[in-house]
Design an enzyme around this catalytic site. Sequence first.
Site, PDB file in Angstrom:
ATOM      1  N   PHE A  81       0.804  -1.228   0.000  1.00  0.00           N
ATOM      2  CA  PHE A  81       0.000   0.000   0.000  1.00  0.00           C
ATOM      3  C   PHE A  81       0.836   1.278   0.000  1.00  0.00           C
ATOM      4  O   PHE A  81       0.334   2.347  -0.312  1.00  0.00           O
ATOM      5  CB  PHE A  81      -0.923   0.021   1.236  1.00  0.00           C
ATOM      6  CG  PHE A  81      -0.220   0.423   2.518  1.00  0.00           C
ATOM      7  CD1 PHE A  81      -0.061   1.773   2.833  1.00  0.00           C
ATOM      8  CD2 PHE A  81       0.312  -0.517   3.385  1.00  0.00           C
ATOM      9  CE1 PHE A  81       0.601   2.155   3.996  1.00  0.00           C
ATOM     10  CE2 PHE A  81       0.966  -0.141   4.548  1.00  0.00           C
ATOM     11  CZ  PHE A  81       1.115   1.200   4.857  1.00  0.00           C
ATOM     12  N   LYS A 105      -1.330  -6.679  -9.204  1.00  0.00           N
ATOM     13  CA  LYS A 105      -2.291  -6.828  -8.095  1.00  0.00           C
ATOM     14  C   LYS A 105      -1.905  -5.773  -7.050  1.00  0.00           C
ATOM     15  O   LYS A 105      -1.017  -5.976  -6.242  1.00  0.00           O
ATOM     16  CB  LYS A 105      -2.174  -8.244  -7.521  1.00  0.00           C
ATOM     17  CG  LYS A 105      -3.415  -8.783  -6.851  1.00  0.00           C
ATOM     18  CD  LYS A 105      -3.873  -7.999  -5.653  1.00  0.00           C
ATOM     19  CE  LYS A 105      -3.087  -8.320  -4.403  1.00  0.00           C
ATOM     20  NZ  LYS A 105      -3.442  -7.413  -3.261  1.00  0.00           N
ATOM     21  N   GLU A 108      -5.042  -4.061  -1.609  1.00  0.00           N
ATOM     22  CA  GLU A 108      -6.492  -3.828  -1.488  1.00  0.00           C
ATOM     23  C   GLU A 108      -6.774  -2.541  -0.720  1.00  0.00           C
ATOM     24  O   GLU A 108      -7.881  -2.023  -0.740  1.00  0.00           O
ATOM     25  CB  GLU A 108      -7.176  -5.039  -0.824  1.00  0.00           C
ATOM     26  CG  GLU A 108      -6.741  -5.364   0.596  1.00  0.00           C
ATOM     27  CD  GLU A 108      -5.468  -6.213   0.678  1.00  0.00           C
ATOM     28  OE1 GLU A 108      -4.602  -6.097  -0.228  1.00  0.00           O
ATOM     29  OE2 GLU A 108      -5.332  -6.980   1.642  1.00  0.00           O
ATOM     30  N   ARG A 109      -5.736  -2.004  -0.039  1.00  0.00           N
ATOM     31  CA  ARG A 109      -5.946  -0.754   0.710  1.00  0.00           C
ATOM     32  C   ARG A 109      -5.725   0.479  -0.170  1.00  0.00           C
ATOM     33  O   ARG A 109      -6.108   1.575   0.194  1.00  0.00           O
ATOM     34  CB  ARG A 109      -5.016  -0.725   1.931  1.00  0.00           C
ATOM     35  CG  ARG A 109      -5.493  -1.683   3.003  1.00  0.00           C
ATOM     36  CD  ARG A 109      -4.548  -1.751   4.161  1.00  0.00           C
ATOM     37  NE  ARG A 109      -3.460  -2.666   3.910  1.00  0.00           N
ATOM     38  CZ  ARG A 109      -2.451  -2.890   4.747  1.00  0.00           C
ATOM     39  NH1 ARG A 109      -2.387  -2.230   5.873  1.00  0.00           N
ATOM     40  NH2 ARG A 109      -1.524  -3.758   4.455  1.00  0.00           N
ATOM     41  N   SER A 158       5.382  -7.082   3.446  1.00  0.00           N
ATOM     42  CA  SER A 158       6.002  -7.413   4.738  1.00  0.00           C
ATOM     43  C   SER A 158       6.781  -8.736   4.628  1.00  0.00           C
ATOM     44  O   SER A 158       6.514  -9.554   3.744  1.00  0.00           O
ATOM     45  CB  SER A 158       4.912  -7.520   5.798  1.00  0.00           C
ATOM     46  OG  SER A 158       3.956  -8.468   5.381  1.00  0.00           O
ATOM     47  N   CYS A 213       9.691   1.556   3.251  1.00  0.00           N
ATOM     48  CA  CYS A 213      10.613   0.459   3.571  1.00  0.00           C
ATOM     49  C   CYS A 213      12.024   1.003   3.742  1.00  0.00           C
ATOM     50  O   CYS A 213      12.891   0.321   4.265  1.00  0.00           O
ATOM     51  CB  CYS A 213      10.561  -0.615   2.504  1.00  0.00           C
ATOM     52  SG  CYS A 213      11.211  -0.040   0.952  1.00  0.00           S
ATOM     53  N   GLU A 314       9.472  -3.846  13.041  1.00  0.00           N
ATOM     54  CA  GLU A 314       9.206  -2.782  12.071  1.00  0.00           C
ATOM     55  C   GLU A 314       7.928  -2.068  12.507  1.00  0.00           C
ATOM     56  O   GLU A 314       6.830  -2.626  12.395  1.00  0.00           O
ATOM     57  CB  GLU A 314       9.033  -3.368  10.660  1.00  0.00           C
ATOM     58  CG  GLU A 314       8.776  -2.296   9.618  1.00  0.00           C
ATOM     59  CD  GLU A 314       8.613  -2.835   8.208  1.00  0.00           C
ATOM     60  OE1 GLU A 314       8.039  -3.916   8.031  1.00  0.00           O
ATOM     61  OE2 GLU A 314       9.064  -2.146   7.264  1.00  0.00           O
TER      62      GLU A 314
END
Length: 421
Positions: A81, A105, A108-109, A158, A213, A314
Amino acid sequence: MFRLKNLLETHFDELARSITIENGKILDDARAEMRRAVENVEVACGIPMLMLGDFAEDIARGIDEYMIRQPVGVIAAICPFNFPGMIPFWYLPYAVATGNSIIIKPSERTPLTMVKVFQLLEQAGFPAGVVNLIHGGAEVVNALLDHPLVHGITFVGSTAVARHVYSRASLHGKRVQAQGGAKNPVIILPDADPEMTTKIVTDSVYGNAGQRCLAAANIVMVSGAEKTFLPLLAEMASSRIVGNGLTAGVHMGPVITPHSKARIQGLIETGIQEGANLVLDGRNPHIAGYEQGNFLRPSILDHVSPHSTVARTEIFGPVMTVIHRNSVDDAIELVNSGQYGNMACVFTSSGAAARKFRTEAQAGNIGINIGVPAPMAFFPFSGWKDSFFGTLHGQGRHAVEFFTQTKVVVERWLKEWERPF
Ligand code: NAD
């Protein structure tokens, strides 16, 4: 690719706004993200050079041998996201330019920006079926990992999911590159430039509300550097303006979900329980007009133990964790004791210290007086350890190698007069 680049430039601001609306980051960061996306299209415009094969004449008498690169087939790119506009572009331009088809893909957020990008891809004239967009969560990801007609998987997200994606897809014989999470250490030596270091480190920790990241997380103060730097960092962090990312002058938007906000606040509490000193408390802020928003202000936890939960986890939010060390050797040992290897940075005016750090730090993206050493599109995005599973990374030459398979041809042609008939 050239047409796509022109369309992305024409719709640049509209795409950046879409990123801010779905992700929350400020508009300047969204523009910077789209600039990085376009860079990858520019590099892919030069694919004929990057894709060249090799030719060796007369490897034996009258026999030539050569290597060509051919596409792998169908690629699926599973994205996170935090960079909804950029990360699909680590893959799409290279996969298509080398002759593959690709399925994107998005998270979804953050599903919106790619919908806009796909309208531009259609306008650019990409043939039907070459670029494909599919929405959904874990179920959709697993279907792609298992599908026999998907030949290659790229993943960013993640570490737990990266590990799952890597093992499940490779079990099916697919080629996989999976970029995972991070907990990035930044070493500050007492001889670092105060003004530059304070500004860059603050931007690195709190940019994109800490949801990068390549966000600086563990700030390692060496040999008393905290005397100069901690007050400066605390002052700059507390002056950051938090609000709607579309409003000019705002430095930091919300985190992605209410769940994420609660998780980050919970980790700050864990840090206090573990004995850290909360120098700056950004929990439960009041942001006028956005009382229900997922906002946090910058937080700083000082005297964090390197073995504590907050030093190892994290946090992926606007929280700086400060650790103290007595020498460069101790600081590098601390850097290398971490689970992740996405990024490590040093701030110093000593070339010798910087050189030692560059050589010994176990991370794939190194910053020397740089806070977010994000590789340009022609360099690989080089995570190490639990920040990466695979061999070839995203972007540039690595992408070309990942998206092609080599074919070696050994060839002999008899001369007319040598034929037996
Ligand atoms: P995430 O792992 O939750 O999700 C990433 C993708 O995996 C999404 O598309 C999601 O739909 C899918 N997914 C989630 N759970 C799944 C499951 N159980 N099975 C199969 N698929 C699943 O990551 P996120 O929260 O979207 O992104 C943040 C993470 O990404 C952070 O850890 C960050 O460090 C990392 N990240 C890494 C890099 C890098 O280059 N190393 C870059 C950006 C973000």
